[in-house]
Write a protein that holds these residues in place. Structure first.
Motif, PDB file in Angstrom:
ATOM      1  N   VAL A  87       0.861  -1.181   0.000  1.00 40.74           N
ATOM      2  CA  VAL A  87       0.000   0.000   0.000  1.00 40.74           C
ATOM      3  C   VAL A  87       0.899   1.234   0.000  1.00 40.74           C
ATOM      4  N   ILE A  88       0.528   2.279  -0.746  1.00 43.57           N
ATOM      5  CA  ILE A  88       1.351   3.495  -0.756  1.00 43.57           C
ATOM      6  C   ILE A  88       0.830   4.438   0.324  1.00 43.57           C
ATOM      7  N   PRO A  89       1.567   4.579   1.430  1.00 45.05           N
ATOM      8  CA  PRO A  89       1.028   5.292   2.599  1.00 45.05           C
ATOM      9  C   PRO A  89       0.734   6.762   2.330  1.00 45.05           C
ATOM     10  N   GLU A  90       1.460   7.369   1.371  1.00 42.89           N
ATOM     11  CA  GLU A  90       1.272   8.798   1.092  1.00 42.89           C
ATOM     12  C   GLU A  90      -0.023   9.083   0.337  1.00 42.89           C
ATOM     13  N   ARG A 127     -12.992   5.519   5.443  1.00 47.37           N
ATOM     14  CA  ARG A 127     -11.637   6.078   5.440  1.00 47.37           C
ATOM     15  C   ARG A 127     -11.163   6.429   4.035  1.00 47.37           C
ATOM     16  N   ARG A 128     -12.068   6.471   3.090  1.00 47.86           N
ATOM     17  CA  ARG A 128     -11.702   6.692   1.689  1.00 47.86           C
ATOM     18  C   ARG A 128     -10.758   7.850   1.468  1.00 47.86           C
ATOM     19  N   THR A 129     -10.995   8.962   2.159  1.00 46.41           N
ATOM     20  CA  THR A 129     -10.202  10.166   1.875  1.00 46.41           C
ATOM     21  C   THR A 129      -8.988  10.304   2.798  1.00 46.41           C
ATOM     22  N   LYS A 130      -8.802   9.337   3.710  1.00 46.45           N
ATOM     23  CA  LYS A 130      -7.655   9.385   4.631  1.00 46.45           C
ATOM     24  C   LYS A 130      -6.409   8.808   3.954  1.00 46.45           C
ATOM     25  N   ALA A 131      -5.240   9.285   4.372  1.00 48.05           N
ATOM     26  CA  ALA A 131      -3.997   8.712   3.861  1.00 48.05           C
ATOM     27  C   ALA A 131      -3.927   7.251   4.281  1.00 48.05           C
ATOM     28  N   ALA A 132      -3.470   6.401   3.351  1.00 46.84           N
ATOM     29  CA  ALA A 132      -3.409   4.971   3.642  1.00 46.84           C
ATOM     30  C   ALA A 132      -2.457   4.686   4.794  1.00 46.84           C
ATOM     31  N   GLY A 133      -1.509   5.598   5.045  1.00 42.67           N
ATOM     32  CA  GLY A 133      -0.575   5.417   6.148  1.00 42.67           C
ATOM     33  C   GLY A 133      -1.242   5.432   7.508  1.00 42.67           C
ATOM     34  N   ARG A 140      -4.809  -2.196   6.151  1.00 41.39           N
ATOM     35  CA  ARG A 140      -3.857  -2.067   5.040  1.00 41.39           C
ATOM     36  C   ARG A 140      -3.898  -3.293   4.144  1.00 41.39           C
ATOM     37  N   GLN A 141      -3.961  -4.471   4.781  1.00 42.01           N
ATOM     38  CA  GLN A 141      -3.992  -5.695   3.992  1.00 42.01           C
ATOM     39  C   GLN A 141      -5.287  -5.765   3.173  1.00 42.01           C
ATOM     40  N   MET A 142      -6.400  -5.312   3.793  1.00 42.32           N
ATOM     41  CA  MET A 142      -7.661  -5.260   3.043  1.00 42.32           C
ATOM     42  C   MET A 142      -7.527  -4.318   1.855  1.00 42.32           C
ATOM     43  N   LEU A 143      -6.890  -3.169   2.094  1.00 42.35           N
ATOM     44  CA  LEU A 143      -6.703  -2.189   1.019  1.00 42.35           C
ATOM     45  C   LEU A 143      -5.844  -2.782  -0.096  1.00 42.35           C
ATOM     46  N   ALA A 144      -4.803  -3.509   0.315  1.00 41.33           N
ATOM     47  CA  ALA A 144      -3.900  -4.100  -0.674  1.00 41.33           C
ATOM     48  C   ALA A 144      -4.641  -5.121  -1.541  1.00 41.33           C
ATOM     49  N   ILE A 145      -5.421  -5.975  -0.892  1.00 40.25           N
ATOM     50  CA  ILE A 145      -6.174  -6.973  -1.656  1.00 40.25           C
ATOM     51  C   ILE A 145      -7.240  -6.276  -2.492  1.00 40.25           C
TER      52      ILE A 145
END
Lengths: 235, 283
Positions: A87-90, A127-133, A140-145
């Motif tokens: 995931v790209i935290p920025e 959390r759509r508009t929040k930084a992934a970090g 994060r793993q959910m976001l990655a998948i």
């Protein structure tokens, strides 16, 4: 669907994969098991072209992808979720998701995919508009998948999705994979150190040791083989 | 009070130029971790082209447009011919290559256009503390910088560029043509750098005309944290105004010294820049 034929890969002089041969059937979940350093991650990185095979061939969807660049392989429909998720935290949660579907030309379907992913992983929606970090490890793993699924892949490569996650979270992710396969016929190649949890959702499993395939069988048979479990899987 | 206002306004237009040139450095740095020392030379070549086109056609604006287009193409060519072949040789090799290119292009410019200064036109009337030309410089940079920031933030291309900058491997895994993105980034940066060059060059053009501005632009970029476009723009404006105060209140000869003092101080105290984001980057 995916055929790996006699693939050898090395980092400099260190040989990480030795003549690995395996096939992944369409619509199946296939587990790659083995200890740390067995070559599991290298196998996935070789499939997606991040590591070049020095011998052997890799065929996906009937096409030889052995020498294709990574971005081409991705655009064929191979989604690789790397170890740790990548995931790209920025970037925001939504930007990370959009990234997974950018190469697809069907705009309407990209939006539809976004809706489906957010439904699949409800914690991401608010959390759509929040930084992934700012996400927790499980999110994060959910976001990655989810990012991998945004491209509507034909083949999903998952590298240790449960690494560092609480057992409950990891069970939830395994549950999502199982239902995805049932609902959409997604083909998954799953690398896991946690053999028990991986085999619980897999059809087949391959055990790697020092870069070689030392066992290949149905998930049930692998689970029942006490000797193999003790020798290679640690449970 | 009038002095103060005048100095602030005067600093604003030079600050805008530092911001634009700084931005061109940051676009490349964040994508490749390379400080492009050739940037002033790329801008120099496009300024010389503007000079020749304007001289040939009599139109400042034809020269202006030609310079920006040529500068962008020059950035693309440099990435393709010099930077790309060095991508496996490490960042230091690429940085040294850009230094070599700086010297080479300055020498070539001298051979083509001679080392003697030529008159180089302002866009508008340049007389007075905050002249129409100063206003144009500020507006042009605001438009260009806003364009770049909007491009990064709101377009698919911008998302690809950012993904490539933050994590090229992941970008490849989601199907981004990372090589093409680097080329686009160099073109974009060189285009913005050319704009800065056109604004910084007058009243005379000669091969080393942009060297001093480059030092200020680099200082602005370091103030901003080197990988933060918005921080660099703010850094450029703050630096321009600050140096204008130094020049007006203490003496013009102290300006380069003050800039270097700021550069050293920032690097010593806050190496991530005044606006450097918390580096919560996982490896």
């Amino acid at each position: 669907m995916l055929e790996i034929n006699g693939v050898t890969a090395a980092y400099g002089l260190v040989r990480a994969l030795s003549e690995v041969t395996l096939t992944v059937e369409e619509g199946s979940i296939t587990a790659i098991l083995g200890a740390n350093g067995a070559g599991k991650t290298t196998l996935l990185r070789t499939i997606s072209g991040l590591v070049r095979a020095s011998a052997g061939t890799i065929t996906a969807f009937g096409e030889d992808i052995t020498a294709l660049p990574t971005d081409r392989i991705a655009r064929l429909g191979v989604a690789h979720v790397p170890e740790g998720g990548g995931v790209i935290p920025e970037l925001t949660v939504e930007e990370n998701l959009r990234l997974g579907a950018l190469w697809r030309t069907d705009r309407a379907d990209r939006a539809a995919a976004m809706g489906e992913v957010l439904e699949l992983f409800p914690p991401l929606a608010p959390r759509r508009t929040k930084a992934a970090g700012t996400l927790s490890g499980g999110e994060r793993q959910m976001l990655a998948i989810g990012r991998g699924l945004m491209g509507r892949p034909r083949l999903l490569l998952l590298d240790e999705p449960s690494l560092g996650l609480a057992p409950m979270v990891s069970a939830k992710i395994m549950g999502v994979l199982r239902s995805l396969r049932a609902d959409t016929g997604l083909t998954v190649l799953l690398v896991e150190q946690n053999a028990r949890s991986a085999l619980s959702i897999s059809d087949r499993g391959f055990v790697l040791a020092l870069g070689r395939v030392v066992a290949a069988d149905s998930a049930d048979a692998l689970l029942a083989d006490d000797q193999l479990r003790h020798a290679y899987l640690g449970f | 009070m009038t002095t103060f206002v005048n100095l602030t306004l005067g600093g604003l237009s030079s600050g805008a130029v530092y911001a634009a040139l700084g931005l061109s450095l940051v676009i490349i740095y964040r994508a490749t971790r390379v400080v492009n020392f050739a940037q002033p030379a790329l801008a120099l070549i496009s300024s010389y082209l503007a000079y020749s086109v304007t001289k040939g056609t009599g139109s400042y604006w034809l020269g202006f447009v030609a310079a920006i287009v040529a500068g962008t193409l020059l950035g693309v060519v440099v990435e393709r011919l010099i930077i790309r072949p060095l991508r496996h040789a490490g960042e230091l090799s690429a940085i040294i290559a850009t230094l070599g290119l700086l010297l080479l292009l300055q020498a070539v410019a001298g051979m083509i256009w001679s080392n003697e200064p030529h008159a180089f036109a302002y866009a508008f009337d340049f007389r007075g503390r905050f002249s129409p030309s100063d206003l144009f410089a500020v507006l042009a940079v605001v438009v260009a910088a806003t364009g770049v920031l909007l491009l990064f933030k709101f377009t698919p291309l911008g998302l690809r560029l950012r993904a490539t900058a933050f994590n090229p491997e992941v970008a490849k895994l989601v199907g981004v043509r990372v090589g093409a993105m680097l080329t686009v980034g160099w073109g974009l940066a060189a285009g913005v750098g050319s704009l800065a060059g056109l604004l910084a060059t007058p009243p005379f053009i000669f091969p080393t005309v942009l060297d001093e501005v480059f030092v200020y632009a680099l200082t602005a970029a370091v103030l901003g944290g080197l990988d933060n476009p918005l921080g660099t723009i703010v850094g450029g404006l703050v630096l321009g105004i600050g140096l204008s105060y130094v020049s007006g209140l203490l003496g013009a000869e102290l300006v380069p010294l003050a800039a270097l003092a700021i550069l050293v101080a920032v690097l010593a105290v806050r190496p991530s820049g005044l606006f450097g984001r918390a580096t919560a980057r996982r490896v």
